[in-house]
Write a protein that holds these residues in place. Structure first.
Motif, short mmCIF file in Angstrom:
data_model
loop_
_atom_site.label_atom_id
_atom_site.label_comp_id
_atom_site.label_asym_id
_atom_site.label_seq_id
_atom_site.Cartn_x
_atom_site.Cartn_y
_atom_site.Cartn_z
N THR A 10 0.81 -1.22 0.00
CA THR A 10 0.00 0.00 0.00
C THR A 10 0.84 1.27 0.00
O THR A 10 0.35 2.34 -0.33
CB THR A 10 -0.96 0.05 1.21
OG1 THR A 10 -0.19 0.09 2.40
CG2 THR A 10 -1.90 -1.15 1.22
N ARG A 12 3.02 1.95 -2.07
CA ARG A 12 3.22 2.31 -3.47
C ARG A 12 1.92 2.72 -4.16
O ARG A 12 1.95 3.19 -5.28
CB ARG A 12 3.83 1.15 -4.23
CG ARG A 12 5.20 0.80 -3.72
CD ARG A 12 6.18 0.63 -4.84
NE ARG A 12 7.53 0.57 -4.31
CZ ARG A 12 8.28 -0.50 -4.32
NH1 ARG A 12 7.82 -1.61 -4.84
NH2 ARG A 12 9.50 -0.45 -3.83
N CYS A 13 0.79 2.49 -3.50
CA CYS A 13 -0.50 2.79 -4.11
C CYS A 13 -0.72 4.29 -4.14
O CYS A 13 -0.56 4.97 -3.12
CB CYS A 13 -1.61 2.09 -3.34
SG CYS A 13 -3.26 2.43 -4.01
N THR A 14 -1.10 4.81 -5.32
CA THR A 14 -1.40 6.24 -5.44
C THR A 14 -2.90 6.46 -5.66
O THR A 14 -3.32 7.55 -6.00
CB THR A 14 -0.65 6.87 -6.63
OG1 THR A 14 -0.99 6.15 -7.82
CG2 THR A 14 0.85 6.86 -6.42
N ALA B 22 1.20 12.16 -9.22
CA ALA B 22 0.65 10.84 -8.89
C ALA B 22 -0.77 10.72 -9.43
O ALA B 22 -1.20 9.65 -9.85
CB ALA B 22 0.64 10.61 -7.39
N PHE B 29 4.68 7.98 -11.92
CA PHE B 29 5.02 7.60 -10.56
C PHE B 29 5.78 6.30 -10.48
O PHE B 29 6.38 5.99 -9.46
CB PHE B 29 3.78 7.60 -9.66
CG PHE B 29 3.95 8.56 -8.53
CD1 PHE B 29 4.25 8.10 -7.26
CD2 PHE B 29 3.93 9.92 -8.77
CE1 PHE B 29 4.49 9.00 -6.22
CE2 PHE B 29 4.16 10.82 -7.75
CZ PHE B 29 4.44 10.37 -6.47
N THR B 33 8.77 6.38 -7.99
CA THR B 33 8.91 5.27 -7.03
C THR B 33 10.29 4.64 -7.14
O THR B 33 10.93 4.34 -6.14
CB THR B 33 7.82 4.22 -7.28
OG1 THR B 33 6.54 4.85 -7.20
CG2 THR B 33 7.87 3.09 -6.28
N ARG B 51 -2.70 13.29 -3.68
CA ARG B 51 -2.24 11.90 -3.75
C ARG B 51 -0.72 11.86 -3.90
O ARG B 51 -0.07 10.93 -3.43
CB ARG B 51 -2.94 11.17 -4.90
CG ARG B 51 -4.45 11.02 -4.66
CD ARG B 51 -5.13 10.16 -5.73
NE ARG B 51 -6.28 10.83 -6.31
CZ ARG B 51 -7.16 10.25 -7.12
NH1 ARG B 51 -7.01 8.99 -7.46
NH2 ARG B 51 -8.16 10.92 -7.62
N THR B 52 -0.15 12.90 -4.55
CA THR B 52 1.31 12.99 -4.64
C THR B 52 1.90 13.27 -3.26
O THR B 52 2.88 12.62 -2.84
CB THR B 52 1.73 14.13 -5.59
OG1 THR B 52 1.18 13.89 -6.88
CG2 THR B 52 3.24 14.24 -5.69
N SER B 54 0.79 12.45 -0.48
CA SER B 54 0.66 11.30 0.41
C SER B 54 1.84 10.35 0.26
O SER B 54 2.07 9.51 1.11
CB SER B 54 -0.65 10.54 0.14
OG SER B 54 -0.57 9.82 -1.07
N LYS B 55 2.57 10.47 -0.84
CA LYS B 55 3.74 9.61 -1.05
C LYS B 55 5.04 10.34 -0.75
O LYS B 55 6.12 9.75 -0.81
CB LYS B 55 3.79 9.14 -2.51
CG LYS B 55 2.61 8.31 -2.93
CD LYS B 55 2.60 6.93 -2.31
CE LYS B 55 1.20 6.43 -2.09
NZ LYS B 55 0.94 5.60 -1.00
#
Lengths: 245, 805
Positions: A10, A12-14, B22, B29, B33, B51-52, B54-55
């Motif tokens: 998860t 890696r999930c976007t 993202a 991505f 990654t 969403r970007t 969040s990573k």
């Protein structure tokens, strides 16, 4: 063909929803009419025509805002409680487990009574089985059985751009899961694999599982293993169904 | 992009700002990654936690429209802490160039400003010249009038507390991000920027990009693997569209559209400034070869040396007049247009100030919309607020094929031209655009031949051999784009036969013996075949160049400006990720940015046979100081046309001093108007494409993202008594939309210049045609005011109100 497993990372999930849509497309499941109910998570829940759903969760963890994505699907349990429940209720062929891949399959040629479906659904710690009351059949993720039987990856795995979705022989997936867990443990002490020993869809999360989704993790009953608890729960069902005749 | 998608995986630090990669470039991505797996740090700066974000390793909020303040602060940080790559800056950029005494900057304005015309005389920004006419340089960067010292002076004003007050970004976040990103100034480290419309769609859009380009130059991040200035294009083939000049101001290959300044071809061909410095590649001196070859492609045998190769048949623009999108609709609104082809677009939803656009279209006599599905443009005449009885516009709808039903190429953000094939036949009566254009043109040409007209020559003389058995043939067009030898031509002792394809732009001629519809693409379809269709998976580079997969311009050079990736002796700054490397007698690696030897011999003596690395600039040096931009040589913070503050903290110049404003009643500006107290912005979602013309009709996509929404903070929702999921009205001085409120922690109010500023955002993918309860376009809210360079509308920062429905 060796027995198969999904590893879902998860981190890696976007939440691109590629997996959710690819599943719909491959299975030719119709779209449902949805409304924006205040979340990007749409449809709101799994259904008879939605086997794969990306769940969104905004939480504050350790004082930091987190947005967790959980691409939910059937766990294809190694000892599926839904199959035990169905058999205990007298449905010998409604749910099968493929010996080669381990895929847990709902047979839509077998009609299931609504009240029996409720029992089967309750037996699933992950809240997966869904039902069409008109046709009286059940539906859920098929592990893209037709695809994997022909050397292809499941549609959701094929489409995932970041490597969140992984699929392969169980030994390989377990090794990958352990490797990723190790890589993340340093920065995220709460990193864990969910129910790795009991399921073929192993999720890697970096926080308490409830922060992702209520049914992300199968919660064992205190002092009793889940499997035994399941069997204990099913025995009364068997007796009841015997009474119904 | 100066680099390409896969190269992002080589980066040590990725800044995603003005982009939500993202979400809107999801496949990218994969590479982000990969970079992070190898230890790269991801920084996300966005008004909203996306969403970007969040990573990302680091997230910081920013008020929409404050990017130059943010980046100006980073420039100051880099200079104050000596984190710039000194040798790179001194040798490869114009930081060492000395400015004339005419240059100055005071209180928000550069020298040479004319208040009446709201424009600058750029002569005030010229360099001091030596006896040869080349700019004087001080490579020690000490001279008080050298660019470097002026840069220091300019950005000394962007102190941390001021930047924080303007942007709303906490000082601690600014420091952390500056420190992290500036660490890529170290030799062997590379930082990259992924940006998109969040930076371009502002009245200071180009200056936003300039700021980052300057940072990348200061840190030595241009030309290296994992670096560059990387625009994530907003559409899969918009790179192709700009390369092939679908914008009014350029001819294919980024040559200028002829104007009334160059009434004869000779004037046009001689317009480029030339440097006397022998180390300058003076690349644009080759332009006559490109322009004449282009004219031969256009007019074939009718283009001759005796008639200026048909130059007089090209349309010319008037200097100082703007012909871009916003002006088109302003003129249309004033009734100046008879007809309009809205080809493969939906202006009723895609253009800023959508009400103005929709009303403008009602003034037309006819409108042709080429599209896949019914949309708000084709049906504008029966839209909300329209009375079909009163609309006189005759509308034609031409259903077109989708990309999967056509053969041809798409050029991606990384300049890679990738050939694609038709997977299915067009449905019903829908046709590929190419076939429509063929049919239209052949009919128009026939009419001109029969009936004559005001200026028939461009039409009747147009070379038109792009069909096979009556069907549009993409291969014929692609070959023409590459270009042919029109007679036997001998270059460097080898003779190339008439009718064969030109190997590369190095072989194009200015005498009419070659054709090429786009010099930049010369090398893409040669006697070796369709280079764009290649799918070779070998990668000898180790840095993901994949030189045999498809083809990119120019001449398959994957990382441009790569001569800056090496030191003066031609050895890579980054030994672990070399892009090119000098072996002693040749370059290995990527296609070098010119085959000339390095600037210095192995013993350190200068090599006169070399060229400076930034070959497209007349002086061969990259622009830290940008003397060509109409709105200033150094980016400076100005507020968006509509903003939540009463003044610009940096100077008395509130807004971009060169921005043009339209004057219709639909073009009023509302700053610090209590009716519109919140900052509004627009963005996209993964699930929908542009205005949603294609995707709103896809049930699976609509299921995932069904309705117009407005994201807002919990604090703002409390202020307005709004609950998550409530229907709200979002309104601006130009229009209003109904949206579902998405109350979220991901937007937070910001402290800007002592006051609390709320920001809300909406996606622009919805329209009233379908679904019935989906909501209408966010562009009903946005202002038709644009960047002075590109005229792109400021759809990312404007003022709105939000209230319960």
């Amino acid at each position: 063909m060796a027995d198969k497993t999904f590893f879902i990372d998860t981190t890696r999930c976007t939440a691109c929803r590629g997996c959710q849509i690819a599943c719909k497309e491959w299975n030719q499941n119709p779209a449902t009419e949805t409304k924006n109910w205040g979340s990007h998570q749409n449809p709101e829940d799994l259904s008879f025509v939605t086997y794969k759903l990306v769940r969104f969760s905004e939480v504050v963890s350790d004082g930091e805002l987190r947005w967790y994505f959980f691409p939910d699907q059937c766990r294809h349990c190694i000892e599926p409680p839904c199959k035990d429940a169905a058999e205990a209720l007298g449905y010998k062929k409604a749910i099968t487990k493929d010996a080669a891949t381990g895929a847990v399959l709902f047979n839509q040629k077998v009609k299931v009574k609504p009240e029996d479906f409720e029992e089967i659904k309750e037996s699933c710690p992950f809240n997966i089985p869904r039902y069409d009351p008109e046709r009286m059949v059940m539906a859920k993720c098929t592990m893209c059985f037709d695809r994997i039987s022909n050397g292809l990856l499941p549609a959701c795995v094929k489409t995932c751009p970041t490597g969140a979705m992984n699929f392969g022989d169980r030994s390989q997936m377990l090794a990958l899961a352990e490797k990723r867990l190790k890589e993340l443990k340093g920065e995220y002490p709460k990193a864990q694999l969910l129910n790795a020993e009991d399921v073929r869809t192993i999720y890697l999360v970096i926080d308490d599982s409830e922060k992702y989704y209520e049914f992300a993790n199968a919660h064992g009953l205190l002092g009793i293993t889940r499997l035994v608890a399941m069997k204990k729960l099913i025995r009364p069902l068997v007796r009841l169904s015997g009474l119904k005749g | 992009m100066t680099n390409h998608w896969i190269d992002i995986g080589n980066s040590d630090c990725i800044l995603i700002m003005g982009s939500n990669a993202a979400e809107n470039h999801p496949i990218s991505f994969k590479w982000v990654t990969k970079a992070m797996e190898q230890g790269a740090t991801l920084i996300s700066v966005d008004p909203r936690f996306t969403r970007t974000s969040s990573k990302a390793d680091i997230y910081a909020p920013i008020r929409s429209g404050a990017d130059i303040a943010f980046l100006g602060g980073m420039i100051k940080y880099i200079l104050d802490n000596n984190l710039y790559f000194r040798e790179y800056v001194a040798e490869y950029t114009n930081a060492a160039f000395i400015l004339s005494t005419k240059y100055g900057f005071n209180d928000g304005l550069f020298s040479g400003y004319n208040r009446k015309t709201r424009s600058y005389d750029k002569k005030y920004w010229a360099f001091e010249k030596d006896a040869n006419g080349a700019p004087k340089k001080d490579r020690s960067l000490q001279h008080p009038r050298c660019v470097f010292q002026q840069l220091k002076r300019h950005y000394s004003r962007y102190a941390l507390d001021k930047v924080s007050a303007i942007t709303g970004t906490p000082q601690s976040s600014l420091k952390k991000i500056y420190r992290t990103y500036a660490a890529t100034g170290k030799k062997g480290k590379a930082g990259t920027i992924m940006y998109a419309m969040g930076w371009t769609q502002h009245t200071v859009g180009v200056q936003n990009i300039r700021s980052m380009a300057m940072i990348q130059l200061l840190l030595g991040n241009m030309g290296v693997a994992g670096g560059g200035v990387n625009a994530l294009r907003g559409e899969s083939n918009v790179q192709g569209s700009t390369d092939h000049c679908l914008l009014w101001h350029i001819l294919p290959g980024y040559m200028a559209t002829p104007s009334n300044k160059w009434l004869v071809l000779d004037d046009y061909l001689k317009r480029r400034p030339k440097s006397n410095d022998p180390l300058s590649a003076n690349w644009w001196q080759n332009e006559p070869k490109y322009m004449v070859s282009f004219l031969k492609s256009m007019f074939g045998d009718a283009a001759r040396p005796t008639n200026e190769f048909g130059y007089q048949w090209l349309p010319k623009v008037d200097v100082g007049v703007d012909y871009s999108w916003l002006t088109i609709f302003d003129e249309m609104y004033k009734g100046k247009f008879t007809g309009f082809f809205a080809w493969g677009q939906n202006p009723a939803c895609s253009g800023a100030n959508a009400n103005k656009t929709r009303e403008a279209m009602a003034k037309l006599k006819w409108l042709v919309n080429v599209n896949m599905f019914d949309n708000e443009t084709a049906s504008f005449w029966k839209g909300p607020g329209m009375d079909p009885q009163k609309v006189q516009t005759e509308v034609f709808f031409l259903p077109c094929a989708v990309s999967a039903e056509k053969e041809g190429s798409i050029t991606n953000s990384g300049r890679w031209m990738q050939w694609r094939y038709a997977a299915a036949k067009p449905l019903g009566k829908s046709k590929p655009d190419g076939d429509m254009i063929v049919e239209l043109f052949e009919k128009i040409q026939e009419l001109y031949r029969k009936e004559g007209g005001v200026l028939p020559e461009p039409i009747v003389n147009l070379k038109w051999d792009y069909t096979t058995r009556g069907q549009f043939d993409a291969h014929k067009v692609a070959k023409e784009i590459n270009g042919y030898f029109l007679k036997d031509v001998t270059v460097k002792g080898k003779t190339y036969k008439k009718g064969t394809l030109v190997p590369s732009f190095a072989f194009l001629q200015a005498d009419g013996s070659t054709s090429s519809a786009n010099w930049l693409y010369c090398n893409s379809y040669t006697e070796k075949g369709n280079m764009a269709a290649r799918r070779g998976l070998k990668d000898a580079s180790g840095i993901g160049l994949y030189l045999e997969w498809s083809w990119c311009w120019p001449v398959n050079r994957r990382i441009i400006y790569n001569r800056a990736s090496v030191d003066l002796k031609g050895q890579p700054w980054d030994k672990k990720h070399p892009v090119i490397s000098w072996t002693g007698d040749k370059w290995v690696g990527d296609v070098p940015d010119g085959g000339w030897p390095p600037l210095a011999n192995t013993d350190g003596t200068p090599n006169p046979k070399s060229k400076y690395p930034f070959i497209m600039k007349p002086e061969g040096h990259a622009h830290v100081f940008g003397p060509g931009r109409p709105d200033g040589p150094f980016p400076e913070h100005y507020e968006p046309l509509e903003c939540p503050v009463e003044r610009n903290l940096m100077s008395s110049q509130f807004i971009n001093p060169t921005v043009k404003q339209f004057e219709t009643e639909l073009d009023k500006r509302f700053t610090c108007d209590p009716r519109y107290p919140f900052v509004g912005t627009t963005y996209r979602v993964t699930e929908h494409w542009q205005t949603g013309v294609a995707t709103r009709w896809q049930p699976w996509l609509l299921e995932a993202e069904p309705q117009q929404f407005c994201e807002m903070s919990e604090e703002l929702a409390r202020l307005r008594g709004i609950k998550n999921g409530d229907k709200v009205i979002v309104e601006s001085g130009r229009g209003k939309v109904v949206a579902v409120a998405m109350v979220t922690k991901r937007f937070k109010p910001l402290k800007v210049m002592g006051q609390t500023v709320h920001e809300v955002g909406l996606p622009w993918c919805f329209g009233w045609v379908h679904p019935k309860d989906g909501g209408d376009s966010s562009n009903l809210l946005t202002p038709s005011v644009g960047d002075p360079n590109t005229k792109i509308p400021e759809t990312k920062a404007f003022m709105v109100n939000v209230r319960k429905e």
